[in-house]
Design an enzyme around this catalytic site. Structure first.
Site, PDB file in Angstrom:
ATOM      1  N   ARG A  32     -74.072 -13.574 -16.494  1.00  0.00           N
ATOM      2  CA  ARG A  32     -74.436 -12.680 -17.686  1.00  0.00           C
ATOM      3  C   ARG A  32     -75.671 -13.592 -18.579  1.00  0.00           C
ATOM      4  O   ARG A  32     -75.481 -14.543 -18.995  1.00  0.00           O
ATOM      5  CB  ARG A  32     -73.200 -12.721 -18.835  1.00  0.00           C
TER       6      ARG A  32
ATOM      7  N   SER B  33     -75.802   0.397 -11.227  1.00  0.00           N
ATOM      8  CA  SER B  33     -75.267   1.527 -12.103  1.00  0.00           C
ATOM      9  C   SER B  33     -76.037   2.614 -11.878  1.00  0.00           C
ATOM     10  O   SER B  33     -77.350   2.634 -12.275  1.00  0.00           O
ATOM     11  CB  SER B  33     -75.016   1.065 -13.610  1.00  0.00           C
TER      12      SER B  33
ATOM     13  N   ARG C  65     -82.297  -9.000 -22.230  1.00  0.00           N
ATOM     14  CA  ARG C  65     -80.755  -8.344 -23.001  1.00  0.00           C
ATOM     15  C   ARG C  65     -80.213  -9.371 -23.992  1.00  0.00           C
ATOM     16  O   ARG C  65     -80.133 -10.729 -23.404  1.00  0.00           O
ATOM     17  CB  ARG C  65     -79.750  -8.078 -21.981  1.00  0.00           C
TER      18      ARG C  65
END
Length: 475
Positions: free
Chosen positions: A310, A397, A295
RNA sequence: GGUGCGGUGGCCGAGCGGUUGAAGGCACACGACUUGAAAUCGUGCAGGCUCGCAAGAGUCUCGGGGGUUCGAAUCCCUCCCGCACCGCCA
């Protein structure tokens, strides 16, 4: 992709849906383009029908005439040529008219298709309305009991009697991660897991993978993480998430196709059956994969810069369910998939909460999304003494997409049973994280740290750690 | 990287200018036969789009795009993809 027919019949549903999701897309323009395009297509089709009729009527005659023409001479020849020219005039005129309509259609199509890809799936009616993450609603929490009892959302210090270290401090003192060399190799947000850090990472992945396969009957798969653009569009990550994906620019060097690095195993698992008509009896398909995820974290500059939270590259065990087109069944699977994760987190003795995401926090492709956040004592604002107060951090999620994704992927099954006409139907799909590491190492280390600086390894991970029960405080 | 071959329906596979949206087989569905099943026989069975309450009608699609032609799955160009062999290599 939403259903164009539904859009025409009930545009307000999609206008409202986009507004609730805070996604800006010109639905009126899409409707207008669609109307124009359909009108042109209808005209074109009737012209073509006429052309085909003529072909059948006149074609053989023309064939015969041109045959005669080859043998004919003089006056005879001129006469035949004139006849042929006359016969050809009509189809030729039609051809020109058809091409004109074709151009109209071709001019309208790209803009319409681009717009359709941007129209989000409306959120379900029972999803709370909200602008962003602050509108999310806590559904429930769970907290482990002794030996490492830490209440979800509560004070580590009060529960355990000592001040917790942050995961950054722990990986440093225990020698689990080498950030400096990671950054040297690959730049900011990179890291190197070392020694027991790597083993713990692998243990989490192995445990999670086997947990889904052995306990819940999911089929383990290895899938590509380097994929074509169609897979990114089909799974709904493009166009909205184009900025988040790394592009491997093969065309720039003259090779065939550009490729993209996937940000989740969902792309590979869902792309598996693109353009297929599945056997209804094979549903539901339950897949689990472990894959490296990439990402770019564009737009996140300055946020969560330190540590393992992150990062640009991580590994994730992902679960996906492809089921029949039935809302009740989709909803049931959503709950089950959340249940698997709760079971997993409880076995790892990690405090967590379930968060019902509000409309503004949903992506374009989901009708409903529930996040699971683990309690991370080392996160959050600092108290007066300069120590973090702790905060929840998203680790999972779970999305329910209905047929939105399968429509884009053109993934269908043939409907049997009474009342059906044996037509094809788009499948429903759902996905949920099982475990993403190293992010999950953050709560794992922080919750299971001991007063002496060591970290206790929860039971289920021990077989994957060579049987050791703790990461010893070093030196 | 070189050379060769190929991309057709849910699958396999024929077709190589009009009668082919496409033979044949498999799979699937229904029916007959059977105590039941298997086997056998019969019938049906591509998807999308548009119009229509429906029945149905029209149109598109034989990897993608473009061209030739009155007419293309079939001929030409181009791109993409796959396979085989050789070379190189983890």
């Amino acid at each position: 992709m939403i259903d164009l027919k539904q859009l025409r019949e009930n545009p307000d549903r999609f206008r409202t849906g986009a507004r609730l999701k805070r996604i800006d897309v010109d639905i009126d323009r899409a409707l207008e383009l669609d109307a124009q395009r359909r009108a042109a297509m209808t005209e074109q089709e009737s012209l073509r029908a006429e052309q085909k009729k003529l072909e059948k009527e006149l074609g053989p005659q023309m064939g015969r005439l041109s045959g005669q023409l080859k043998k004919a001479e003089g006056d005879e020849r001129a006469k035949l040529e004139a006849e042929l020219t006359e016969l050809r005039a009509k189809p030729t005129a039609l051809k020109t008219a058809i091409q004109a309509k074709e151009e109209v259609v071709a001019a309208l199509t790209p803009e319409l298709e681009a717009l359709l890809l941007q129209i989000p799936l409306p959120p379900d009616a029972d999803v709370p309305e909200g602008a962003g993450s602050e509108g999310n609603v806590e559904l429930r929490t769970w907290s482990p009991s002794a030996p490492d009892a830490v209440p979800a959302g509560g004070s580590f210090q009060d529960a355990r009697g000592f001040a917790p270290k942050t995961h950054l401090e722990l990986v440093e003192s225990l020698g689990l991660v080498d950030f400096e060399r990671g950054v040297k190799l690959a730049g900011t947000r990179s890291y190197v897991l070392t020694g027991l850090g790597m083993r713990l990472h692998q243990a989490v992945l192995q445990y999670a993978m086997n947990f889904m396969a052995d306990r819940h009957g999911f089929q383990p798969m290895s899938v590509p993480v380097l994929v074509r653009e169609e897979a990114m569009i089909g799974t709904g990550f493009f166009p909205a998430g184009r900025d988040q994906a790394y592009l491997v620019s093969e065309q720039a060097r003259g090779a065939g196709q550009d490729m993209y690095l996937t940000g989740t195993g969902e792309v590979g698992l869902m792309g598996l059956h693109q353009d297929e008509i599945l056997d209804e009896a094979s549903l539901p398909l339950k897949y689990v994969t472990v894959s490296t995820c990439f990402r770019r974290e564009a737009g996140a500059a300055g946020r969560d810069t330190a540590g393992l939270y992150r990062i640009h590259q991580f590994d994730k065990v992902e679960q996906v369910v492809i089921c029949k087109a039935d809302e009740a069944e989709s909803r049931a699977w959503h709950q089950k998939m959340l249940g698997y994760v709760e079971e997993l987190l409880q076995s790892l003795e990690l405090p967590y909460r379930l968060l019902q995401c509000c409309t503004g926090d949903l992506g374009p492709k989901n009708a409903d999304m529930v996040d699971i956040e683990c309690w991370m004592p080392g996160r959050g604002e600092l108290d007066p003494s300069g120590r973090p107060r702790g905060d929840y951090g998203e680790t999972h999620s779970a999305s329910r997409l209905y047929d939105f994704q399968c429509r884009r992927l053109n993934m269908r099954y043939r409907e049997s049973g009474s009342g059906s006409k044996g037509g094809t139907v788009f499948c429903h799909s759902l996905n949920n994280t099982v475990a993403a590491s190293p992010r999950l190492l953050i709560p794992l280390l922080e919750i299971h740290q001991q007063p002496d600086g060591s970290v206790r390894i929860p039971d289920p991970l021990r077989p994957w750690m060579g049987g050791i029960d703790r990461i010893p405080a070093s030196r």
